[in-house]
Design a protein around this motif. Structure first.
Motif, short mmCIF file in Angstrom:
data_model
loop_
_atom_site.label_atom_id
_atom_site.label_comp_id
_atom_site.label_asym_id
_atom_site.label_seq_id
_atom_site.Cartn_x
_atom_site.Cartn_y
_atom_site.Cartn_z
N VAL A 102 0.92 -1.11 0.06
CA VAL A 102 -0.07 0.17 0.13
C VAL A 102 0.82 1.19 -0.20
N ALA A 103 2.03 1.33 0.84
CA ALA A 103 2.84 2.45 0.90
C ALA A 103 3.28 2.51 -0.36
N ALA A 104 3.84 1.62 -1.05
CA ALA A 104 4.75 1.56 -2.19
C ALA A 104 3.85 2.13 -3.37
N VAL A 105 2.65 1.79 -3.53
CA VAL A 105 1.78 2.22 -4.47
C VAL A 105 1.30 3.57 -4.35
N ALA A 106 1.18 3.99 -2.96
CA ALA A 106 0.58 5.39 -2.85
C ALA A 106 1.74 6.28 -3.04
N SER A 107 2.83 6.02 -2.70
CA SER A 107 3.79 6.81 -3.05
C SER A 107 4.33 7.00 -4.46
N ALA A 118 9.88 3.82 -4.50
CA ALA A 118 8.60 3.77 -3.80
C ALA A 118 8.70 2.37 -2.98
N ALA A 119 9.27 1.47 -3.54
CA ALA A 119 9.17 0.01 -2.92
C ALA A 119 10.21 0.08 -1.82
N VAL A 300 0.27 14.04 1.99
CA VAL A 300 -1.01 14.02 2.74
C VAL A 300 -1.64 12.81 2.34
N ILE A 301 -1.62 12.49 0.95
CA ILE A 301 -2.11 11.36 0.29
C ILE A 301 -1.54 10.20 0.73
N VAL A 302 -0.19 10.05 0.92
CA VAL A 302 0.72 8.91 1.32
C VAL A 302 0.38 8.65 2.81
N LEU A 303 0.14 9.58 3.53
CA LEU A 303 0.15 9.71 5.13
C LEU A 303 -1.43 9.06 5.10
#
Length: 599
Positions: A102-107, A118-119, A300-303
């Motif tokens: 999730v964090a990788a895709v969002a970033s 991102a990974a 903000v989106i990533v957080l």
């Protein structure tokens, strides 16, 4: 600041000041440490970690993280995880995978990072950490099972997340043609060497400690030196496997039979506080404000994705088959602050990628630090209210902590247990603790003010502390420690009858007001003498026919009331100068002297 000596001393002084401020305001120390680091670094350019350490910065950070992880793994006793193994295991495996994806895709989409960076970012932010979890648990006071899950997850997930970041880093630096093969080989070497050296060194150190091969005064220093040697050797054989090796070593030591690690753990705790404090300030000085600003609204989106998608989803999947209800899962979903390992690992790999000229590597550090700041601030300020709303806070603290394991204290504790009043005895005298445990009284061997006690004694369940030990120098320290933690009118001690007669033994007025347990003139020596002469601790039930007045008439000067228990089974400590008016239906725990021998 051009003087290296002055710079290092300043970092030390600032770190202690930040730790004290965090202690006073009851927030994780990471927040003031980061703020101070940013102020003296990018804001006013007073300190530059790169200029101060030069080429030594990377080794210093690496060794510091190794010590921190080793200290954390020394607390991983397998007996403590009973009943929570499945949830912790899932959070540290499936949960890590979910958060990473999730964090990788969002970033990648929100911050326009390459898939490789991102990974790497996603791997770094999978870790939480005990340095931020433990202070939050103390403030939130969640149910015991939730507190144990969060604590264990924070400790175990650090090396797992760091290892995942290592593998992603290996993939990034490998050539595209051989990336998969390179990563698989790196994974095998890292896991194999890390586990082998960790198990071997842990077993060897355990034997050395068990058989006293190392003189006691050298144990702390020897263990620290050997752990750094294991870390360096493991990294030399298999790139970046040292973190896993020292973690396995600590777990081996913690779970070997007849191996005492308490002194080592206390030393490492002190060292870890110093390292954590200094690291956060030094790493924060490397931040560039322009880089933080350039991250923009995408942060903000990533957080939001990390806090509101990744964490709840990982908890939901991990909780399958564990029996946790939705309220418990909701609190676990909300508490996942990032800590020292995320900051240190991001700085490590950012430095390495910059060295090989990888484009865009500098953006990793500001993004990770933003995640750390946001999760710590938001969750520290709201988690207590969330736990209260979800009704998953631990019950109101009603246990008694008795500091001192004398015969009288054991007799009183045993009678309190018989009357369904929870109690625990703490003492640094092993003989007293052994006698308490033989009498089936919960007991803690050690200093109740220590970090080890805070982790293992469930401090949030104590509502009253009774100081009844012969340690005149330690008693005031225990009193002040627990008064700060628990609040006023929660800590009481025995008088020493020396305030007026011995000026050299006088104590502060504030502390003297706490020395009012039971009755005027009741000292430690008085109680010990009474028990030696045959006095007993017993419970008397008051009724309409046998009132408190009848109780006084029956026992006269032979009785010293200790604890009054009302009809709702609430225990009230008897204090000199505070009028006691027990009613019918109450029970009185008292010290009763033999007939003809008034107390």
């Amino acid at each position: 600041m051009s003087d290296p000596l002055l710079s290092l001393v300043s970092v030390g002084l600032l770190s202690i000041a930040c730790q004290y401020l965090a202690y006073r305001v009851r927030l994780p120390a990471i927040l003031p440490l980061l703020i101070v680091g940013i102020i003296i670094g990018p804001v006013f350019n007073v300190l530059d970690a790169d200029a101060l350490f030069g080429d030594l910065l990377f080794p210093v950070v690496s060794l510091s993280v190794a010590i921190i992880l080793f200290e954390g793994s020394l607390t991983l006793k397998l007996t403590d995880i009973a009943g929570h193994g499945n949830m912790v295991r899932n959070l540290c495996t499936v949960g890590v995978l979910v958060t990473w994806i999730v964090a990788a895709v969002a970033s990648h989409f929100a911050l326009d990072l390459s898939w490789q960076l991102a990974a790497l970012f996603g791997a770094i932010v999978t870790v939480t950490g005990p340095t931020v979890i433990v202070p939050m648990i103390r403030t939130v006071r969640p149910k015991t099972n939730l507190a144990n899950i969060l604590r264990w997850e924070g400790i175990i997930i650090d090396p797992i997340g760091a290892l995942l970041a290592v593998l992603v880093f290996e993939y990034i630096v490998a050539s595209q043609a051989t990336a998969v093969t390179h990563t698989l080989i790196a994974f095998g070497k890292t896991i194999g060497i890390g586990f082998f050296l960790g198990i071997f060194s842990g077993y060897f150190l355990g034997l050395a400690l068990r058989n006293n091969w190392i003189p006691h005064y050298l144990q702390n220093t020897a263990v620290l030196t050997l752990i750094l040697g294991v870390f360096a050797a493991s990294n030399y054989v298999a790139h970046e496997s040292g973190l896993l090796a020292v973690t396995i070593t600590g777990m081996m030591l913690a779970n070997m039979k007849n191996v005492e690690v308490e002194d080592i753990l206390e030393f490492k705790e002190t060292l870890s506080v110093l390292l954590i404090s200094g690291l956060f300030i030094l790493l924060a000085t490397r931040l560039e404000l322009n880089s933080i600003i350039e991250v923009g609204a995408g942060a903000v989106i990533v957080l939001g994705a990390i806090m509101f998608i990744a964490r709840p989803l990982s908890v939901l999947i991990s909780a399958v088959g564990t029996g946790l209800n939705w309220r418990e899962m909701a609190l676990l979903s909300w508490i996942a602050p990032r800590g020292i390992v995320a900051a240190a690992v991001s700085a490590l790999f950012s430095l390495k990628l910059e060295e090989i000229g990888y484009d865009g590597a500098g953006v990793i550090v500001p993004i990770v630090f933003l995640v750390i700041i946001a999760t710590v601030v938001v969750q520290s300020l709201t988690s207590r209210s969330v736990a209260k709303l979800l009704q998953v806070r631990a019950p109101a603290p009603n246990r008694f902590l008795i500091f001192g394991g004398s015969k009288f204290n054991r007799m009183m504790a045993k009678e309190m247990i018989n009357q369904k009043i929870p109690v625990c005895i703490a003492d640094t005298n092993w003989d007293a603790i052994r006698e308490a445990r033989m009498a089936e009284i919960p007991a803690y061997f050690g200093n109740p003010m220590s970090d080890h006690a805070a982790r293992t004694m469930e401090m949030n369940t104590f509502g009253t502390v009774l100081i009844m030990s012969p340690y005149k120098q330690l008693n005031p320290m225990v009193a002040y420690h627990f008064e700060y933690t628990m609040g006023k009118d929660k800590v009481w001690g025995l008088t020493n009858n020396e305030q007026a007669t011995r000026p050299s033994h006088q104590v502060g007025q504030h502390y003297a007001q706490k020395l009012s347990l039971f009755d005027e003139g009741v000292t430690y020596g008085y109680l010990a003498t009474a028990v030696a002469r045959g006095a007993l601790v017993k419970t008397t039930r008051l009724t309409e026919e046998f009132s408190y007045t009848n109780y006084l008439e029956t026992y006269g000067g032979r009785a010293t009331p200790l604890i009054a228990i009302d009809e709702n089974n609430r225990a009230h400590t008897v204090l000199f100068g505070k009028e006691l008016l027990p009613k019918p239906g109450w029970r009185l725990i008292s010290l009763i002297a033999p007939e003809g021998d008034p107390v």
